[in-house]
Design an enzyme around this catalytic site. Structure first.
Site, PDB file in Angstrom:
ATOM      1  N   GLU A 237       1.306   0.918   9.895  1.00 19.55           N
ATOM      2  CA  GLU A 237      -0.162   0.589   9.909  1.00 19.55           C
ATOM      3  C   GLU A 237      -0.735   1.720  10.825  1.00 19.55           C
ATOM      4  OE1 GLU A 237      -1.396  -3.425  10.763  1.00 19.55           O
ATOM      5  OE2 GLU A 237       0.875  -4.120  10.004  1.00 19.55           O
TER       6      GLU A 237
ATOM      7  N   LEU B  48       0.914  -1.106  -0.051  1.00 20.53           N
ATOM      8  CA  LEU B  48       0.003  -0.053  -0.041  1.00 20.53           C
ATOM      9  C   LEU B  48       0.821   1.205  -0.009  1.00 20.53           C
ATOM     10  CD1 LEU B  48      -2.642   1.526   0.240  1.00 20.53           C
ATOM     11  CD2 LEU B  48      -2.500   1.087   2.938  1.00 20.53           C
TER      12      LEU B  48
ATOM     13  N   ILE C 143       7.785  -2.161   2.233  1.00 16.88           N
ATOM     14  CA  ILE C 143       6.930  -3.275   2.348  1.00 16.88           C
ATOM     15  C   ILE C 143       7.578  -4.551   3.087  1.00 16.88           C
ATOM     16  CG2 ILE C 143       5.761  -4.828   0.512  1.00 16.88           C
ATOM     17  CD1 ILE C 143       5.273  -1.721   0.611  1.00 16.88           C
ATOM     18  N   THR C 144       6.876  -4.854   4.005  1.00 20.93           N
ATOM     19  CA  THR C 144       7.499  -5.794   4.908  1.00 20.93           C
ATOM     20  C   THR C 144       7.171  -7.267   4.163  1.00 20.93           C
ATOM     21  OG1 THR C 144       6.783  -4.803   6.967  1.00 20.93           O
ATOM     22  CG2 THR C 144       7.103  -7.252   7.163  1.00 20.93           C
TER      23      THR C 144
ATOM     24  N   GLY D 196      24.203   1.126  31.563  1.00 21.68           N
ATOM     25  CA  GLY D 196      25.186   0.868  30.726  1.00 21.68           C
ATOM     26  C   GLY D 196      24.814  -0.379  29.748  1.00 21.68           C
TER      27      GLY D 196
ATOM     28  N   THR E  97       0.177   5.864  12.136  1.00 18.64           N
ATOM     29  CA  THR E  97       0.730   6.344  12.958  1.00 18.64           C
ATOM     30  C   THR E  97       0.067   6.661  14.252  1.00 18.64           C
ATOM     31  OG1 THR E  97       0.341   8.769  12.210  1.00 18.64           O
ATOM     32  CG2 THR E  97       2.411   7.722  11.233  1.00 18.64           C
ATOM     33  N   SER E  98       0.698   7.174  15.338  1.00 16.73           N
ATOM     34  CA  SER E  98      -0.153   7.234  16.533  1.00 16.73           C
ATOM     35  C   SER E  98      -0.919   8.520  16.233  1.00 16.73           C
ATOM     36  CB  SER E  98       1.060   7.630  17.768  1.00 16.73           C
ATOM     37  OG  SER E  98       1.860   6.613  18.172  1.00 16.73           O
TER      38      SER E  98
ATOM     39  N   GLN F 193      17.019   1.749  31.201  1.00 16.95           N
ATOM     40  CA  GLN F 193      17.268   2.509  32.470  1.00 16.95           C
ATOM     41  C   GLN F 193      17.540   1.597  33.360  1.00 16.95           C
ATOM     42  OE1 GLN F 193      17.521   5.751  31.533  1.00 16.95           O
ATOM     43  NE2 GLN F 193      18.187   6.373  33.444  1.00 16.95           N
TER      44      GLN F 193
END
Length: 382
Positions: free
Chosen positions: A362, A125, A157-158, A339, A364-365, A335
């Site tokens: 698919e 798409l 495209i996945t 490290g 965005t937020s 966090q």
């Protein structure tokens, strides 16, 4: 909704968990470094029935309900989101669309192979200049006798370089969503070129590609649904796809929680395990709350689908919350590790990189927020 799993659902979840711990997690870091999962994983997914969940057995599927499907995707997300993406796209976006909208011939041709893992699907798409504004796509299919000639390009495209079939959206009419039609295009078609995209921040083991089509010829029997109905088909397909992404995000969050709790119990600072420090416990508690909330939102969508009720808004809510929660969970887990979380010997850095893209693809937020807002107000803010 009843939160108790049936015996069958619990068994599917355990099967997926065992598979992930045996076949996925031990290799995830290696696949990430070399930017390719083991292609044999596809056949293994097919053998266990994971690529045929919710597809009727008469079409070669393994049956089951959408909650069982989400439980499997959650476990795969916990193991490696690159593997989860194979299932989400080939089954969730392609096979389910063929099952819902395909002709008997299309179902017979493709579903048994897709469900068995002897063929993979990709969902074509997005274009280089058409992402969130999918109705502006420019790939065009023009009639030529009883065939169609397709020209254009698709991006990000996945499964693009590994798929045998592309569910492809192309413009067959005028501008806007009413001029778009869906086609089932074999990826070995003359005139179709696939270029793998390397150097991604996350999902590095997942095959992601650009597709270029130059007069690719397909028969009219390859058309999926009616002419001009492709955009609606894509929206319906993506609504369920958002549940799939959200389920994978729950898996990422759960993986972060498991890793962070384990590390906090073992790592000692200031004379005691860091789990005994209040601010570390706050980080762990935040991950746990986000994970539990995201899981329930996903299960709600699955329950609505299985009961035949509207679910699109709930899918947007689940995808919005779960994807953002996965990013928060991974960031908190890094966090906690300090490290050590910044090197790929430990899983939490990969979780963070893999989680980040789930807020983008698919829908965005921000697109999910607009969809939820439109459902609440009846006002389109696009």
């Amino acid at each position: 909704m009843d939160l108790r799993l049936s015996a069958e659902q619990a068994a599917v979840r355990q099967l997926a968990a065992d598979f992930v711990d045996r076949e996925v997690r031990p290799h995830a870091a290696t696949w990430d470094r070399r930017e390719a999962v083991d292609p044999d994983i596809v056949g293994k997914l097919g053998e266990l029935g994971f690529l045929g969940l919710t597809i009727a057995e008469e079409h070669g599927g393994s049956g089951g309900d959408h909650l069982a499907y989400c439980l499997v995707l959650e476990e795969l997300g916990r193991g490696d989101s690159a593997v989860r993406g194979i299932v989400s796209v080939s089954l969730g976006l392609v096979a389910k669309a063929i099952a819902a909208h395909g002709t008997p011939g299309q179902r017979a041709q493709w579903l048994p192979r897709l469900c068995a893992g002897t063929a993979l699907g990709c969902f074509a798409l997005t274009e280089p200049d058409s992402g969130s504004d999918a109705a502006a796509l420019t790939t065009r299919a023009v009639p030529d006798g009883t065939d169609w000639l397709i020209t254009g390009s698709k991006m990000f495209i996945t499964n693009g370089t590994t798929a045998d079939l592309a569910l492809l959206l192309a413009r067959t009419g005028g501008p806007g969503h009413r001029g778009i039609t869906a086609f089932l295009v074999p990826t070995d078609s003359p005139g179709l070129i696939r270029r793998e995209i390397h150097g991604k921040l996350g999902l590095r083991g997942q095959a992601t590609a650009e597709l270029v089509l130059d007069g690719v010829r397909v028969p009219d029997s390859a058309r999926l649904g009616e002419p001009g109905a492709g955009f609606r088909l894509a929206l319906d397909t993506l609504a369920k796809g958002r549940m799939s992404v959200a389920a994978g995000c729950v898996g990422i969050a759960q993986g972060c929680l498991d890793a962070a709790v384990g590390h906090a119990r073992q790592r000692t600072q200031f004379g005691k395990p860091i789990a005994g420090h209040q601010l570390v416990q706050r980080l762990l508690a935040d991950i746990a709350v986000d994970t539990a909330a995201a899981r329930l939102l996903v299960w709600q969508v699955a329950d609505l689908i299985d009961r035949g009720e509207p679910f699109a808004t709930e899918a947007s809510i689940a995808k919005l919350f779960a994807s953002e929660a996965a990013v928060r969970a991974a960031n908190h887990a890094v966090q906690v590790f300090g490290g050590y979380g910044y090197i790929d010997e430990y899983p939490v850095g990969k979780y963070l990189r893999d989680a980040r893209v789930t807020t983008l693809y698919e829908g965005t937020s921000q697109i999910q927020q607009l969809l939820v807002g439109r459902a609440l107000t009846g006002v389109d803010a696009f």
